[in-house]
Design a protein around this motif. Sequence first.
Motif, PDB file in Angstrom:
ATOM      1  N   ARG A  51       0.828  -1.217   0.000  1.00  0.00           N
ATOM      2  CA  ARG A  51       0.000   0.000   0.000  1.00  0.00           C
ATOM      3  C   ARG A  51       0.856   1.259   0.000  1.00  0.00           C
ATOM      4  O   ARG A  51       0.440   2.295  -0.512  1.00  0.00           O
ATOM      5  CB  ARG A  51      -0.970  -0.021   1.181  1.00  0.00           C
ATOM      6  N   ALA A  54       1.838   1.683  -3.550  1.00  0.00           N
ATOM      7  CA  ALA A  54       0.686   2.159  -4.320  1.00  0.00           C
ATOM      8  C   ALA A  54       0.343   3.608  -4.012  1.00  0.00           C
ATOM      9  O   ALA A  54      -0.344   4.264  -4.789  1.00  0.00           O
ATOM     10  CB  ALA A  54      -0.532   1.271  -4.039  1.00  0.00           C
ATOM     11  N   LEU A  56      -1.318   4.411  -1.194  1.00  0.00           N
ATOM     12  CA  LEU A  56      -2.566   4.407  -0.434  1.00  0.00           C
ATOM     13  C   LEU A  56      -2.333   4.667   1.043  1.00  0.00           C
ATOM     14  O   LEU A  56      -3.253   5.049   1.761  1.00  0.00           O
ATOM     15  CB  LEU A  56      -3.305   3.076  -0.632  1.00  0.00           C
ATOM     16  N   PRO A  76      -1.760   8.561  -5.237  1.00  0.00           N
ATOM     17  CA  PRO A  76      -1.870   7.326  -6.019  1.00  0.00           C
ATOM     18  C   PRO A  76      -2.295   7.547  -7.470  1.00  0.00           C
ATOM     19  O   PRO A  76      -1.840   6.819  -8.350  1.00  0.00           O
ATOM     20  CB  PRO A  76      -2.919   6.503  -5.264  1.00  0.00           C
ATOM     21  N   HIS A  77      -3.136   8.575  -7.712  1.00  0.00           N
ATOM     22  CA  HIS A  77      -3.653   8.721  -9.078  1.00  0.00           C
ATOM     23  C   HIS A  77      -2.607   9.295 -10.026  1.00  0.00           C
ATOM     24  O   HIS A  77      -2.865   9.407 -11.217  1.00  0.00           O
ATOM     25  CB  HIS A  77      -4.942   9.550  -9.090  1.00  0.00           C
ATOM     26  N   VAL A  81       0.665   3.128 -11.218  1.00  0.00           N
ATOM     27  CA  VAL A  81       0.834   1.827 -10.572  1.00  0.00           C
ATOM     28  C   VAL A  81      -0.537   1.153 -10.561  1.00  0.00           C
ATOM     29  O   VAL A  81      -1.493   1.707 -10.027  1.00  0.00           O
ATOM     30  CB  VAL A  81       1.362   1.993  -9.133  1.00  0.00           C
ATOM     31  N   VAL A  83      -3.232  -1.652  -9.390  1.00  0.00           N
ATOM     32  CA  VAL A  83      -3.420  -2.475  -8.199  1.00  0.00           C
ATOM     33  C   VAL A  83      -4.575  -3.441  -8.419  1.00  0.00           C
ATOM     34  O   VAL A  83      -5.637  -3.047  -8.895  1.00  0.00           O
ATOM     35  CB  VAL A  83      -3.719  -1.607  -6.953  1.00  0.00           C
ATOM     36  N   PHE A  85      -6.923  -5.681  -6.139  1.00  0.00           N
ATOM     37  CA  PHE A  85      -7.244  -5.807  -4.727  1.00  0.00           C
ATOM     38  C   PHE A  85      -7.725  -7.217  -4.391  1.00  0.00           C
ATOM     39  O   PHE A  85      -8.212  -7.942  -5.256  1.00  0.00           O
ATOM     40  CB  PHE A  85      -8.333  -4.807  -4.338  1.00  0.00           C
ATOM     41  N   ALA A  89     -12.617  -5.277  -5.842  1.00  0.00           N
ATOM     42  CA  ALA A  89     -13.034  -3.867  -5.839  1.00  0.00           C
ATOM     43  C   ALA A  89     -13.453  -3.385  -7.226  1.00  0.00           C
ATOM     44  O   ALA A  89     -13.069  -2.308  -7.673  1.00  0.00           O
ATOM     45  CB  ALA A  89     -11.915  -2.975  -5.272  1.00  0.00           C
ATOM     46  N   LEU A  90     -14.263  -4.181  -7.907  1.00  0.00           N
ATOM     47  CA  LEU A  90     -14.821  -3.733  -9.189  1.00  0.00           C
ATOM     48  C   LEU A  90     -15.959  -2.746  -8.914  1.00  0.00           C
ATOM     49  O   LEU A  90     -16.619  -2.839  -7.888  1.00  0.00           O
ATOM     50  CB  LEU A  90     -15.351  -4.933  -9.985  1.00  0.00           C
ATOM     51  N   GLY A 103      -9.810   3.498 -16.124  1.00  0.00           N
ATOM     52  CA  GLY A 103      -8.521   4.166 -15.982  1.00  0.00           C
ATOM     53  C   GLY A 103      -8.195   5.074 -17.162  1.00  0.00           C
ATOM     54  O   GLY A 103      -7.686   6.186 -16.981  1.00  0.00           O
ATOM     55  N   ARG A 150      -8.452  -4.569 -15.826  1.00  0.00           N
ATOM     56  CA  ARG A 150      -8.658  -3.162 -15.491  1.00  0.00           C
ATOM     57  C   ARG A 150      -7.339  -2.504 -15.075  1.00  0.00           C
ATOM     58  O   ARG A 150      -7.035  -1.383 -15.467  1.00  0.00           O
ATOM     59  CB  ARG A 150      -9.687  -3.041 -14.353  1.00  0.00           C
ATOM     60  N   ALA A 151      -6.552  -3.244 -14.274  1.00  0.00           N
ATOM     61  CA  ALA A 151      -5.283  -2.680 -13.824  1.00  0.00           C
ATOM     62  C   ALA A 151      -4.282  -2.605 -14.982  1.00  0.00           C
ATOM     63  O   ALA A 151      -3.501  -1.658 -15.075  1.00  0.00           O
ATOM     64  CB  ALA A 151      -4.720  -3.508 -12.675  1.00  0.00           C
ATOM     65  N   ILE A 154      -4.362   0.482 -17.927  1.00  0.00           N
ATOM     66  CA  ILE A 154      -3.694   1.786 -17.814  1.00  0.00           C
ATOM     67  C   ILE A 154      -2.222   1.675 -18.198  1.00  0.00           C
ATOM     68  O   ILE A 154      -1.477   2.641 -18.106  1.00  0.00           O
ATOM     69  CB  ILE A 154      -3.843   2.388 -16.392  1.00  0.00           C
TER      70      ILE A 154
ATOM     71  N   ASP B 173     -18.094  -0.255  -0.578  1.00  0.00           N
ATOM     72  CA  ASP B 173     -16.754  -0.705  -0.230  1.00  0.00           C
ATOM     73  C   ASP B 173     -15.760   0.461  -0.337  1.00  0.00           C
ATOM     74  O   ASP B 173     -15.614   1.038  -1.410  1.00  0.00           O
ATOM     75  CB  ASP B 173     -16.371  -1.819  -1.230  1.00  0.00           C
ATOM     76  N   ARG B 175     -12.752   0.393  -0.617  1.00  0.00           N
ATOM     77  CA  ARG B 175     -11.683   0.074  -1.584  1.00  0.00           C
ATOM     78  C   ARG B 175     -12.005   0.613  -2.975  1.00  0.00           C
ATOM     79  O   ARG B 175     -11.105   0.766  -3.792  1.00  0.00           O
ATOM     80  CB  ARG B 175     -11.526  -1.447  -1.709  1.00  0.00           C
ATOM     81  N   LEU B 176     -13.304   0.848  -3.262  1.00  0.00           N
ATOM     82  CA  LEU B 176     -13.649   1.338  -4.597  1.00  0.00           C
ATOM     83  C   LEU B 176     -13.009   2.690  -4.849  1.00  0.00           C
ATOM     84  O   LEU B 176     -12.537   2.971  -5.953  1.00  0.00           O
ATOM     85  CB  LEU B 176     -15.170   1.431  -4.741  1.00  0.00           C
ATOM     86  N   ALA B 179      -9.407   1.999  -5.465  1.00  0.00           N
ATOM     87  CA  ALA B 179      -9.230   1.415  -6.797  1.00  0.00           C
ATOM     88  C   ALA B 179      -9.280   2.515  -7.855  1.00  0.00           C
ATOM     89  O   ALA B 179      -8.436   2.564  -8.749  1.00  0.00           O
ATOM     90  CB  ALA B 179     -10.312   0.368  -7.056  1.00  0.00           C
ATOM     91  N   ALA B 181      -8.572   5.619  -7.467  1.00  0.00           N
ATOM     92  CA  ALA B 181      -7.372   6.455  -7.352  1.00  0.00           C
ATOM     93  C   ALA B 181      -6.184   5.787  -8.050  1.00  0.00           C
ATOM     94  O   ALA B 181      -5.463   6.428  -8.817  1.00  0.00           O
ATOM     95  CB  ALA B 181      -7.052   6.708  -5.879  1.00  0.00           C
ATOM     96  N   THR B 182      -6.005   4.484  -7.829  1.00  0.00           N
ATOM     97  CA  THR B 182      -4.853   3.814  -8.442  1.00  0.00           C
ATOM     98  C   THR B 182      -5.012   3.740  -9.960  1.00  0.00           C
ATOM     99  O   THR B 182      -4.026   3.605 -10.679  1.00  0.00           O
ATOM    100  CB  THR B 182      -4.655   2.387  -7.901  1.00  0.00           C
ATOM    101  N   LEU B 183      -6.251   3.839 -10.435  1.00  0.00           N
ATOM    102  CA  LEU B 183      -6.460   3.810 -11.882  1.00  0.00           C
ATOM    103  C   LEU B 183      -6.227   5.171 -12.513  1.00  0.00           C
ATOM    104  O   LEU B 183      -6.359   5.334 -13.727  1.00  0.00           O
ATOM    105  CB  LEU B 183      -7.876   3.318 -12.194  1.00  0.00           C
ATOM    106  N   GLY B 184      -5.904   6.172 -11.681  1.00  0.00           N
ATOM    107  CA  GLY B 184      -5.541   7.465 -12.231  1.00  0.00           C
ATOM    108  C   GLY B 184      -6.608   8.540 -12.069  1.00  0.00           C
ATOM    109  O   GLY B 184      -6.495   9.607 -12.655  1.00  0.00           O
ATOM    110  N   ALA B 185      -7.664   8.250 -11.301  1.00  0.00           N
ATOM    111  CA  ALA B 185      -8.736   9.225 -11.136  1.00  0.00           C
ATOM    112  C   ALA B 185      -8.425  10.161  -9.970  1.00  0.00           C
ATOM    113  O   ALA B 185      -8.216   9.710  -8.854  1.00  0.00           O
ATOM    114  CB  ALA B 185     -10.069   8.510 -10.905  1.00  0.00           C
TER     115      ALA B 185
END
Lengths: 358, 278
Positions: A51, A54, A56, A76-77, A81, A83, A85, A89-90, A103, A150-151, A154, B173, B175-176, B179, B181-185
């Motif tokens: 984390r 990442a 986080l 993180p954005h 990187v 991630v 989970f 976390a979809l 992404g 999804r990961a 990007i 959740d 974590r969403l 998730a 944030a890590t995708l670039g948002a």
Amino acid sequence: MTTTPGFLDVAAAAKTFGAATVLDGVDLAVARGEFVSLLGPSGCGKTTLLRIVAGLIAPDGGRVVLDGDDITRRPPHRRDVGVVFQNYALFPHLDVAGNVGFGLKARGRKTAEIGPSVERHLDLVRMGAFADRPVKALSGGQQQRVAVARALAIEPKLMLLDEPFSALDRKLREAMQIDLKRILREVGTTAIFVTHDQDEALTMSDRIAVMHAGRIEQLGTPSEIYHRPATAFALDFVGLSTRLAGRVVSASGGEVVVETALGRIPARANLYPGSAAVVGVRPERIRLDAAGPCTVAATLTDVAFQGARVLLHGAAAEGDRVLVEAPSLPDGAGQGTRLTLSWALEDTLVFPAEGEAS
Amino acid sequence: MTGFRRLDPVSLLVAPAVGYLGLVYGLPLLLLLGHSFVVDGTPSIASFVRFFADPFDWMVIANTLRIALAVTLVSLVIGWPTAIALARAKGAAQAAILVAIILPLSVGVVVKAFAWQIVLRRDGVVSQALVWLHVWDEPQRLLFTETGLVVGAVNVFVPFMILPIYSVLKLVDPRLDEAAATLGAGPFFRFFLVALPLSLPGIVTGVAFVFSMAVSMYVVPSLLIGDRFQTLATLTGRSFLFMRNPQLGSTTAVVLLVLAVAVVVGSAKLSRRFGGAS
């Protein structure tokens, strides 16, 4: 594996939560394209380290450098990187394609560019036929694939996977392990994989970092970790082994003799006479004869049939363990049979007992 | 739901509620509907024609919708952040916020409205405080103004905005957000593409609750703004109680019912399209 300057360099990463030290100054260098597992029991700090990489959680101290950029304080954005989970976390309000395209959309890419990329990444994880399904309609394994796609979509510099298979049943997990390795190899992505499952780590990794109590105890290839564990913890955590506690009774010229409950065992090591030590031997290295040079006798207490082989359990003192792998149960042997065990000198693994200075 | 299934015995559990509501609510409603569509013993829409021909009645409709929309909007603006705070709070803090929201529900609407009468008077605490802060030069009366009505009504209805949003948010959740944030948002993108659509079902429920209660409130406007300002609900009450005109009363009641149902159903439909599949 030589120590080249890493593609990812974590230096002296530290984190405490309240009074608990979760990460105690961890260094980790990962080469480009490498697959490194962080292996350890829960609470060892592996997820915290992931984390921090990442973005986080912020580390209390230390640095994270990715591809030459110091990203320690970067949100993180803006890290590039990816991630995956543990619970996937979809996004439940988006369909499969919406999740995979998220992404790129967040990066402001054009729809004409997002579509083909989503298609390509869904094909990569063999989910091409599911693009317009709601994610709630997917099975666990399918959600896992979508999360990986999804990961990857990007095109991250680094993939981080946090126990991604822990919710899957064993058969599916093994299939996914092989699939994920294939996918990452195809894409050429550098990856860090967190797991508490040693088989998973041994199967998938280029290198494994065995973590314990906020530190990396050993970093090496699966074969190094298995055959040459650096600490008693690594011996115990990875693979099965005979394990005998003892005390060094003599030492000379790089060889020691350790007095254990089953007798004196020679080993190659530099330990002080009188210090507490742990002796370990992998079960497949032990022969059922007296050929030596390390020879002990033990009483057979249990036989575990495992298909191509049997695992023989020997009587052992409290805290000790005697485990021998054999092709089959020796003729006439049964519970209570006295077995003579021997192995080569280089197969004796010896460590200072935990808490003992080496 | 495809075709008919055999009657599930469990569905009989709703029988007492359906029976009760049918008798004391459904039947009178039907009678009311019937009343508005019957003139001098024959079916007719004459009373609706007369109603919509009168500019005063249009003003009443406008009053009703304006106040209800204002109350709903203010409740949303206050209630949504509160619901987020409530969902993220832990332990004692969460319990404290919940108690602060739920406990006031045990105070009756009439009592609250009378209390606001005192607070909103020319010599009430609000007026005094604003003069003391030099916002106002001299004491003013907020009682019997639309602002006063909205302030009082929001106080009564805001828990019904907070609780549905909270109950949806606490299931989301956390974590969403990570998730995304890590995708670039970034924060802005995460709010509009993740947080907003995921809390939308709660917002729709909250808006439907508060709007339908605010559009039909009777006691609060009666006490906080008085007879000079008529809404469909107070006009309905006046028609029956003072003007002895059940024809007009049932007509305004039907108009109110249609408006309320249209807005609630319409906003739910709209948000579903806006929020995608959820």
